[in-house]
Each structure stands twice: as structure tokens, then as C-alpha cells.
Design an enzyme around this catalytic site. Structure first.
Site, PDB file in Angstrom:
ATOM      1  N   CYS A 119      46.132  42.159  43.597  1.00  0.00           N
ATOM      2  CA  CYS A 119      45.188  41.470  42.708  1.00  0.00           C
ATOM      3  C   CYS A 119      45.670  40.071  42.340  1.00  0.00           C
ATOM      4  O   CYS A 119      44.906  39.274  41.798  1.00  0.00           O
ATOM      5  CB  CYS A 119      44.973  42.272  41.424  1.00  0.00           C
ATOM      6  SG  CYS A 119      44.335  43.916  41.688  1.00  0.00           S
ATOM      7  N   HIS A 258      43.698  38.290  34.470  1.00  0.00           N
ATOM      8  CA  HIS A 258      43.154  39.245  35.440  1.00  0.00           C
ATOM      9  C   HIS A 258      42.327  40.289  34.697  1.00  0.00           C
ATOM     10  O   HIS A 258      42.736  40.787  33.644  1.00  0.00           O
ATOM     11  CB  HIS A 258      44.304  39.909  36.196  1.00  0.00           C
ATOM     12  CG  HIS A 258      43.860  40.987  37.127  1.00  0.00           C
ATOM     13  ND1 HIS A 258      42.820  40.828  38.012  1.00  0.00           N
ATOM     14  CD2 HIS A 258      44.313  42.253  37.320  1.00  0.00           C
ATOM     15  CE1 HIS A 258      42.657  41.942  38.701  1.00  0.00           C
ATOM     16  NE2 HIS A 258      43.548  42.826  38.297  1.00  0.00           N
ATOM     17  N   ASN A 288      37.397  45.868  37.934  1.00  0.00           N
ATOM     18  CA  ASN A 288      38.526  45.135  38.509  1.00  0.00           C
ATOM     19  C   ASN A 288      38.172  44.773  39.963  1.00  0.00           C
ATOM     20  O   ASN A 288      38.122  45.641  40.821  1.00  0.00           O
ATOM     21  CB  ASN A 288      39.768  46.029  38.440  1.00  0.00           C
ATOM     22  CG  ASN A 288      40.991  45.372  39.039  1.00  0.00           C
ATOM     23  OD1 ASN A 288      40.911  44.319  39.680  1.00  0.00           O
ATOM     24  ND2 ASN A 288      42.140  45.999  38.841  1.00  0.00           N
TER      25      ASN A 288
END
Ligand code: UT7
Length: 350
Positions: A119, A258, A288
Site C-alpha cells: 500500500c 493511507h 482500503n
């Protein structure tokens, strides 16, 4: 790796993003999984996510995002000489989605490749593109962050399936007269990699009938361990990059963390002491999206009128590796007056 960028001025001059049209709500998931809207909202803050159609691959999301970023920055696609796609879900292992995308966009002279840092990929790719431009190897770069995690999620595992969504964002980077990136901090803890991985499909465990039947090509995650890591590094990475740049939290106008879990964001915001109205949160609508998360959040902030030239922006990502990465920049926006910065994200599919 840490550094303040006191030399070349390089900034983001175009921004775009794209999500699949199909919305999957928590109630939709609770029809096939032993979960509930209440549990997902309370434990993660997620209400819904976008999920790609079976025929949609990463480059199908990256293409509209890249076109939007290029339109905002101005100039021909052929002016791009570097294309980095940060992803763990490329169209296929090779050729890279970077090469696929360069061809679809018409960038015959661009170096094009994929970057794998979970990520955190978008943050790593920003730093790499900055370095290439500052070092004189590239004059104009396109950085894409995106993932189609729905293709590698175990849809029978409630502890992971509810967390992820699909999406991609893209930015154009180039030299500017003033402002732009001020510093980066990137790191990796391979020992923690076991807590978030996809065991099969590489040279360690090539695909076999058994590996497929055993679900070894799907994401495995130890949620509580990743949670602890995430809360720790979101704070430590932000503190380190700010100190390196001679800045403090009070200097930050916009914080773009994030988007994995609103509880992780809340923890970091509290620890760092950032005012809530300066924090971008869209995990409720997208879940996400891995490498797509930070550029999608930037695009949302721009569309919501939260992002303006002259603002100091802090971004921090974290994810598989385990990896983390922060950047601080003075936002410049597009420099050619060709702006469409208040445009919402593109969608693809039906
Ligand atoms: O980009 C980086 C990628 N990942 C992350 O950032 C994820 C980081 N981790 C997290 O966000 C959280 O750890 C989760 C949201 C994954 C899990 O939340 P948690 O508060 O850490 O829950 P837990 O794993 O400790 O599980 C608590 C309970 C368990 O039941 P028991 O053993 O207490 O009976 C789980 O089985 O919640 C259960 N559970 C669920 N219940 C309903 C786990 N997932 C679900 C679910 N619906 N979807």
C-alpha cells in the site's frame, strides 16, 4: 531512507483518479459473510467500496486516471519520459502494467515499469520520480498508484474481505520554480512481512492445483499485528520527515494518511496533534484501495476544495512489506492554468 529536498524544485502539476462504478455496501457483504454493517463501520469506518467487474484490470482503472492527470498538467502524453505504476495487482506479472499503460497512452519514449511496495507503493514511486527528475534523468514523470485488490481477496474470509476496494490515482511530476516536494522518509521491515502477504504465484511457491485449492494465491493478513505496526509508523514516519524538513505539525495544512481504517487514522491524528479539519478521510466510501489510497484521497481533497496552492501537505502510507513512506510538499497544483482540480474522480464499468 530520509532526506530533505533542498535542491531541485519538483511538484505535482496534474492529478486524476478513477474507481469502478460498482458500489458494494456492507449490507451487500453481510449477505454472504458472517459480518454486519455495524461491525464494519465501528471497527473500520468503512461504509462501502468500489469493486471492479471481472473483465476490468488495473490498467483499465489507471488509464482514465492518467488521462485526467495529463489533461490537468497540460502537454502531450508523449512529453512523459518516465512512467511508474505502483501496484501489487498488475494486469499480469509481465509485461509490466507500466509498459501496458505507456502503450495505451501513447508514450513511446517513456521508461515504464511497475513498483511493488504494498500500500506504500505510491509514496515510494513519488520519491523515485522526484529523484529521477532532480537527478536530470527525467523531465516529466507520470506516477500511478492503484490496485484491484478484489481480484486477490479471499471473499470467504470476513477478516480481510470487508476491508478492501479497487481504485487508481495518477499524478504528473515536473520541475517548478518554487514549492513542491520538501522531503521524504521511506522504510521497510521485511521481518514483519509475514503479517500481510500473498504466499503463492512467485518463485517460492509457483501455481499448482494444490496452491490454488488451498487459497494460497489470496491475501493473508494478521489484522491486529498490522494495526499495531500501522499506528506506530504513521506517527514515527511523520515525525521524522517533519523534523528533517525543519517543520512541525503546526505547519501542516493538510494531512493525507493511507486510508486503511478510520481507527488507525484517528490514533495517528491524536498522537500527532493534527486538527481534525486538516485530515482527509475517504475510507468510508472506498475502503482500503492500497496504492490507490493516497492519490484518491488527494483527488477527493481537491474536489472538496481542501487543497490549495501554497499549502503544506503531509502524506504517509504504510502496508505490505511491511513498508511505510512519508512525503511533505508545498502544494503548487497545475502551473499552466489548465486546471480541472475540482473535478470528481472518473468511474469505469457498468
Ligand atoms: O494497508 C494495510 C492493510 N491492512 C490494515 O491496515 C489492517 C489493519 N488492521 C485492522 O484494521 C484491524 O485489525 C481489523 C479491522 C482487520 C480487525 O479489527 P480488530 O479490532 O483488530 O479485530 P480482531 O481481528 O481482533 O477481531 C475481533 C473479533 C474476532 O472475533 P472473536 O475472536 O473476538 O470472537 C473476529 O473473528 O471480530 C471478529 N471479526 C469480525 N466480526 C464481524 C473479524 N472480522 C469480522 C467481520 N465481521 N468482518
Amino acid at each position: 531512507m530520509i532526506g530533505a529536498t533542498n535542491g531541485a524544485r519538483v511538484s505535482i502539476t496534474g492529478l486524476g483518479c478513477c474507481t469502478p462504478e460498482r458500489v458494494v455496501t456492507n449490507d451487500d457483504l453481510s449477505r454472504t459473510l458472517d459480518t454486519s454493517d455495524e461491525w464494519i463501520r465501528e471497527r473500520t469506518g468503512i461504509r462501502e467500496r468500489r469493486i471492479a467487474l471481472p473483465e476490468q484490470a488495473l490498467s483499465d482503472l489507471a488509464l482514465p486516471a492518467a488521462r485526467q492527470a495529463l489533461a490537468q498538467a497540460g502537454g502531450e502524453p508523449s512529453s512523459i519520459d518516465l512512467l511508474i505504476v505502483a501496484t501489487v495487482t498488475p494486469d499480469m506479472v509481465f509485461p509490466s502494467s507500466g509498459a501496458v499503460l505507456a502503450d495505451r497512452l501513447g508514450m513511446p519514449d517513456a521508461a515504464a515499469y511497475d513498483l511493488s511496495a504494498g500500500c506504500t507503493g505510491f509514496m515510494y514511486a513519488l520519491a523515485q520520480a522526484y529523484g529521477m527528475i532532480a537527478g536530470g534523468l527525467s523531465s516529466r514523470a507520470l506516477v500511478v498508484g492503484g490496485d484491484v485488490l478484489s481480484k486477490i481477496v479471499d471473499w470467504s474470509d470476513r477478516s480481510t474481505a470487508v476491508l478492501f476496494g479497487d481504485g487508481a490515482g495518477a499524478v504528473v511530476l515536473e520541475a517548478v520554480d518554487a514549492g513542491g516536494f520538501l522531503g521524504f522518509e521511506l522504510g521497510a521491515d521485511g521481518a514483519g512481512g509475514v503479517h500481510l502477504n500473498l504466499p503463492a504465484g512467485g518463485s517460492r511457491m509457483p501455481a499448482t492445483a494444490e496452491s490454488v485449492a488451498g487459497g494460497q494465491h489470496l491475501v493473508k493478513m494478521n489484522g491486529p499485528e498490522v494495526f499495531k505496526f500501522a499506528t506506530r509508523v504513521l506517527v514515527s514516519s511523520a515525525e521524522r520527515v517533519l523534523a528533517e524538513c525543519g517543520l512541525s505539525v503546526a505547519d501542516i495544512d493538510l494531512y493525507v494518511p493511507h486510508q486503511a481504517n478510520v481507527r488507525i487514522i484517528d490514533y495517528a491524528v491524536r498522537k500527532l496533534g493534527i486538527a481534525r479539519e486538516r485530515v482527509v478521510v475517504n475510507v468510508d466510501r472506498f475502503g482500503n484501495t492500497s496504492s490507490g489510497s493516497i492519490p484518491l484521497a488527494l483527488a477527493d481533497a481537491a474536489a472538496d476544495g481542501m487543497l490549495h496552492p501554497g499549502q503544506t501537505v503531509l502524506m504517509t502510507g504504510m502496508g505490505a512489506g511491511l513498508t511505510w513512506g512519508s512525503a511533505v510538499m508545498e502544494w503548487t497544483g497545475q502551473t499552466n492554468g489548465n486546471g480541472q482540480s475540482r473535478r470528481r474522480e472518473e468511474t469505469v464499468g457498468g
